[in-house]
Design a protein around this motif. Structure first.
Motif, PDB file in Angstrom:
ATOM      1  N   ASP A   1      44.585 -50.282  -2.210  1.00 36.03           N
ATOM      2  CA  ASP A   1      45.565 -50.999  -3.038  1.00 36.03           C
ATOM      3  C   ASP A   1      45.198 -52.478  -3.131  1.00 36.03           C
ATOM      4  O   ASP A   1      46.058 -53.363  -3.153  1.00 36.03           O
ATOM      5  CB  ASP A   1      46.974 -50.835  -2.470  1.00 36.03           C
ATOM      6  CG  ASP A   1      48.065 -50.926  -3.521  1.00 36.03           C
ATOM      7  OD1 ASP A   1      47.763 -51.363  -4.648  1.00 36.03           O
ATOM      8  OD2 ASP A   1      49.214 -50.579  -3.206  1.00 36.03           O
ATOM      9  N   SER A   2      43.909 -52.739  -3.218  1.00 31.26           N
ATOM     10  CA  SER A   2      43.421 -54.116  -3.269  1.00 31.26           C
ATOM     11  C   SER A   2      43.675 -54.742  -4.638  1.00 31.26           C
ATOM     12  O   SER A   2      43.426 -54.116  -5.669  1.00 31.26           O
ATOM     13  CB  SER A   2      41.922 -54.145  -2.978  1.00 31.26           C
ATOM     14  OG  SER A   2      41.388 -55.422  -3.211  1.00 31.26           O
ATOM     15  N   HIS A   3      44.173 -55.988  -4.612  1.00 32.98           N
ATOM     16  CA  HIS A   3      44.333 -56.769  -5.829  1.00 32.98           C
ATOM     17  C   HIS A   3      43.464 -58.028  -5.804  1.00 32.98           C
ATOM     18  O   HIS A   3      43.489 -58.813  -6.747  1.00 32.98           O
ATOM     19  CB  HIS A   3      45.796 -57.185  -6.010  1.00 32.98           C
ATOM     20  CG  HIS A   3      46.712 -56.054  -6.358  1.00 32.98           C
ATOM     21  ND1 HIS A   3      47.027 -55.048  -5.477  1.00 32.98           N
ATOM     22  CD2 HIS A   3      47.378 -55.768  -7.513  1.00 32.98           C
ATOM     23  CE1 HIS A   3      47.855 -54.197  -6.063  1.00 32.98           C
ATOM     24  NE2 HIS A   3      48.075 -54.605  -7.284  1.00 32.98           N
TER      25      HIS A   3
ATOM     26  N   PRO B   1      37.559 -60.831 -10.744  1.00 31.22           N
ATOM     27  CA  PRO B   1      36.892 -60.025 -11.773  1.00 31.22           C
ATOM     28  C   PRO B   1      36.360 -58.701 -11.223  1.00 31.22           C
ATOM     29  O   PRO B   1      36.022 -58.574 -10.043  1.00 31.22           O
ATOM     30  CB  PRO B   1      35.740 -60.931 -12.230  1.00 31.22           C
ATOM     31  CG  PRO B   1      36.157 -62.311 -11.848  1.00 31.22           C
ATOM     32  CD  PRO B   1      36.946 -62.175 -10.600  1.00 31.22           C
ATOM     33  N   LEU B   2      36.258 -57.730 -12.115  1.00 28.96           N
ATOM     34  CA  LEU B   2      35.839 -56.395 -11.741  1.00 28.96           C
ATOM     35  C   LEU B   2      34.446 -56.391 -11.115  1.00 28.96           C
ATOM     36  O   LEU B   2      34.210 -55.711 -10.114  1.00 28.96           O
ATOM     37  CB  LEU B   2      35.904 -55.496 -12.979  1.00 28.96           C
ATOM     38  CG  LEU B   2      35.791 -53.988 -12.780  1.00 28.96           C
ATOM     39  CD1 LEU B   2      36.619 -53.245 -13.828  1.00 28.96           C
ATOM     40  CD2 LEU B   2      34.337 -53.522 -12.863  1.00 28.96           C
TER      41      LEU B   2
ATOM     42  N   LEU C   1      38.356 -53.884 -23.156  1.00 27.34           N
ATOM     43  CA  LEU C   1      37.716 -54.768 -22.177  1.00 27.34           C
ATOM     44  C   LEU C   1      37.470 -54.027 -20.866  1.00 27.34           C
ATOM     45  O   LEU C   1      36.413 -54.194 -20.232  1.00 27.34           O
ATOM     46  CB  LEU C   1      38.596 -55.993 -21.945  1.00 27.34           C
ATOM     47  CG  LEU C   1      38.081 -57.015 -20.925  1.00 27.34           C
ATOM     48  CD1 LEU C   1      36.741 -57.600 -21.373  1.00 27.34           C
ATOM     49  CD2 LEU C   1      39.105 -58.127 -20.708  1.00 27.34           C
ATOM     50  N   TYR C   2      38.418 -53.216 -20.473  1.00 26.04           N
ATOM     51  CA  TYR C   2      38.287 -52.439 -19.242  1.00 26.04           C
ATOM     52  C   TYR C   2      37.046 -51.539 -19.302  1.00 26.04           C
ATOM     53  O   TYR C   2      36.212 -51.528 -18.390  1.00 26.04           O
ATOM     54  CB  TYR C   2      39.565 -51.620 -19.059  1.00 26.04           C
ATOM     55  CG  TYR C   2      39.694 -50.835 -17.779  1.00 26.04           C
ATOM     56  CD1 TYR C   2      38.892 -51.083 -16.655  1.00 26.04           C
ATOM     57  CD2 TYR C   2      40.640 -49.816 -17.681  1.00 26.04           C
ATOM     58  CE1 TYR C   2      39.044 -50.346 -15.485  1.00 26.04           C
ATOM     59  CE2 TYR C   2      40.802 -49.081 -16.516  1.00 26.04           C
ATOM     60  CZ  TYR C   2      39.999 -49.342 -15.426  1.00 26.04           C
ATOM     61  OH  TYR C   2      40.154 -48.611 -14.272  1.00 26.04           O
ATOM     62  N   LYS C   3      36.906 -50.788 -20.377  1.00 25.58           N
ATOM     63  CA  LYS C   3      35.744 -49.912 -20.537  1.00 25.58           C
ATOM     64  C   LYS C   3      34.440 -50.700 -20.518  1.00 25.58           C
ATOM     65  O   LYS C   3      33.450 -50.279 -19.917  1.00 25.58           O
ATOM     66  CB  LYS C   3      35.864 -49.132 -21.849  1.00 25.58           C
ATOM     67  CG  LYS C   3      36.928 -48.045 -21.850  1.00 25.58           C
ATOM     68  CD  LYS C   3      37.085 -47.409 -23.210  1.00 25.58           C
ATOM     69  CE  LYS C   3      35.825 -46.722 -23.666  1.00 25.58           C
ATOM     70  NZ  LYS C   3      36.010 -46.055 -24.992  1.00 25.58           N
ATOM     71  N   GLN C   4      34.457 -51.872 -21.159  1.00 26.83           N
ATOM     72  CA  GLN C   4      33.260 -52.712 -21.188  1.00 26.83           C
ATOM     73  C   GLN C   4      32.887 -53.164 -19.779  1.00 26.83           C
ATOM     74  O   GLN C   4      31.715 -53.111 -19.386  1.00 26.83           O
ATOM     75  CB  GLN C   4      33.514 -53.932 -22.079  1.00 26.83           C
ATOM     76  CG  GLN C   4      32.353 -54.907 -22.142  1.00 26.83           C
ATOM     77  CD  GLN C   4      32.718 -56.151 -22.945  1.00 26.83           C
ATOM     78  OE1 GLN C   4      33.559 -56.126 -23.828  1.00 26.83           O
ATOM     79  NE2 GLN C   4      32.069 -57.266 -22.620  1.00 26.83           N
ATOM     80  N   ARG C   5      33.877 -53.588 -18.998  1.00 25.10           N
ATOM     81  CA  ARG C   5      33.614 -54.067 -17.635  1.00 25.10           C
ATOM     82  C   ARG C   5      33.116 -52.921 -16.740  1.00 25.10           C
ATOM     83  O   ARG C   5      32.240 -53.122 -15.897  1.00 25.10           O
ATOM     84  CB  ARG C   5      34.876 -54.682 -17.038  1.00 25.10           C
ATOM     85  CG  ARG C   5      35.318 -55.965 -17.716  1.00 25.10           C
ATOM     86  CD  ARG C   5      34.403 -57.126 -17.349  1.00 25.10           C
ATOM     87  NE  ARG C   5      34.883 -58.368 -17.926  1.00 25.10           N
ATOM     88  CZ  ARG C   5      34.468 -58.884 -19.073  1.00 25.10           C
ATOM     89  NH1 ARG C   5      33.547 -58.234 -19.786  1.00 25.10           N
ATOM     90  NH2 ARG C   5      34.952 -60.020 -19.530  1.00 25.10           N
TER      91      ARG C   5
ATOM     92  N   SER D   1      41.434 -55.025 -10.415  1.00 24.28           N
ATOM     93  CA  SER D   1      40.722 -56.262 -10.746  1.00 24.28           C
ATOM     94  C   SER D   1      41.640 -57.104 -11.623  1.00 24.28           C
ATOM     95  O   SER D   1      42.806 -56.764 -11.833  1.00 24.28           O
ATOM     96  CB  SER D   1      39.421 -55.939 -11.487  1.00 24.28           C
ATOM     97  OG  SER D   1      39.700 -55.535 -12.834  1.00 24.28           O
ATOM     98  N   ASP D   2      41.100 -58.191 -12.176  1.00 20.53           N
ATOM     99  CA  ASP D   2      41.933 -59.026 -13.051  1.00 20.53           C
ATOM    100  C   ASP D   2      42.181 -58.374 -14.413  1.00 20.53           C
ATOM    101  O   ASP D   2      42.840 -58.971 -15.273  1.00 20.53           O
ATOM    102  CB  ASP D   2      41.355 -60.434 -13.199  1.00 20.53           C
ATOM    103  CG  ASP D   2      39.968 -60.471 -13.833  1.00 20.53           C
ATOM    104  OD1 ASP D   2      39.423 -59.389 -14.198  1.00 20.53           O
ATOM    105  OD2 ASP D   2      39.405 -61.569 -13.948  1.00 20.53           O
TER     106      ASP D   2
END
Length: 266
Positions: A226-228, A19-20, A57-61, A10-11
Motif C-alpha cells: 500500500d505504498s504511496h 513518479p512511477l 498517461l498511466y499506460k505510457q508510464r 505512484s503519482d
C-alpha cells in the motif's frame, strides 16, 4: 525468496507522491522480482463523479517502466474505492483496458471517510465496525467486478478508538458473509503490510480473519505494501512470514486478471 508487491501507488494516483519510474527504481534496489501498480479510482458519494487517473498517461508510464526495467515483472492494475450507485462506472472502467489486477476497497461508508474520524464520530466501536462490514458486503454484492478485497479491516487504521483490535469472533456474522461471498466468486484476500506502518502491530487482516478464510476454503491471497511514496516492498517479507504463520504456503499473483501461485518458504 522472490518478493512481489501487489499494492503500489505512484503519482498517477491523486494521493501518490513519487513518479512511477522512481517507484520501480526503488523496488529493484529493494530486491523486488515484480510489482503491480494499483492506481486509485475513487468513488465517495452516489451523486458525485469519481476521481479517475489519466489512463493514457498511466499506460505510457507502464510501458516506459517495462522497457527501462526488463528485470522486473510490472503489472498494471487499479484499486477501486467502491460506493453505492457506481456499478456501471466501475464496470466501464474495468472493461476499458486489459488490466492485470483489480483491488476493491471500502474507503467511505455513508459518505464519510473510514480512514479518519468522520465515519466513527458519535458511534461506539462495535456499531461502527459492524456498519463498516455491512456496507462492505453490500458493495461487494453490488459491484462484483474485482479480483481481490484489499485491507479488509482497514478501519483499524482509524485512531479514534483507544482499542483498535478487531477479531473475527466479534463480527463473525458480517465477516462470514463477506468471506463466503469472496470464496464463492473466486475472489481473493489481500495481506496489506501497511498495518505495521499504521501502528496495529501486524498486517491487515487480523490473523483470526485469515484463519476463518482458510477454514472456509479460501486459497487466493496476495500481499501488498500500500505504498504511496518510497515504501514500496515495505514489510513484504514480513507479510510472507505472516502468511506462513497463519497456514498459507502459497501466494497468489495475477496477470491479465488470472491468478497463479508461487510457493512460500522460510
Amino acid at each position: 525468496m522472490q518478493l512481489y508487491d501487489y499494492h503500489v501507488h505512484s503519482d498517477i494516483s491523486f494521493d501518490g507522491r513519487i513518479p512511477l519510474l522512481e517507484v520501480c527504481r526503488l523496488a529493484l534496489r529493494a530486491g523486488a522480482a515484480g510489482l503491480t501498480f494499483t492506481e486509485h479510482v475513487e468513488f465517495t458519494r452516489p451523486d458525485r463523479p469519481g476521481r479517475i487517473p489519466n489512463f493514457a498517461l498511466y499506460k505510457q508510464r507502464i510501458q516506459e517502466a517495462r522497457e527501462t526495467f526488463p528485470q522486473l515483472t510490472i503489472g498494471m492494475g487499479l484499486e477501486i474505492g467502491l460506493c453505492p450507485g457506481h456499478r456501471n462506472d466501475v464496470e466501464e472502467i474495468v472493461n476499458s483496458e486489459k488490466w492485470d489486477f483489480i483491488l476493491a476497497s471500502i474507503h467511505n461508508v455513508d459518505g464519510l471517510g473510514t480512514y479518519n474520524e468522520d465515519f466513527i464520530r458519535g458511534k461506539d466501536k462495535q456499531y461502527a465496525y459492524r456498519r463498516y462490514f455491512d456496507a462492505m458486503y453490500d458493495l461487494f454484492v453490488e459491484t462484483p467486478c474485482f479480483d481481490v478485497a484489499a485491507h479488509l479491516d482497514m478501519i483499524r487504521r482509524n485512531q479514534g478508538y483507544t482499542d483498535r483490535s478487531l477479531r473475527y469472533e466479534d463480527y463473525a456474522e458480517q465477516l462470514d458473509a463477506i468471506l463466503k461471498l469472496l470464496i464463492h466468486r473466486g475472489q481473493g484476500l489481500e495481506i496489506n503490510t501497511a498495518g505495521w506502518r499504521f501502528g496495529i502491530n501486524g498486517a491487515h487482516p487480523d490473523p483470526s480473519i485469515l484463519h476463518r478464510y482458510k477454514e472456509l476454503g479460501g486459497v487466493l491471497v496476495t500481499c501488498g505494501s500500500d505504498s504511496h511514496s518510497d515504501k514500496v516492498l515495505d514489510h513484504i517479507s514480513e507479510g510472507y512470514a505472516w502468511l506462513l504463520d497463519n497456514g498459507f504456503n502459497r501466494l497468489a499473483l495475477y496477470r491479465q486478471r488470472k491468478p497463479f501461485f508461487i510457493n512460500l518458504t522460510r
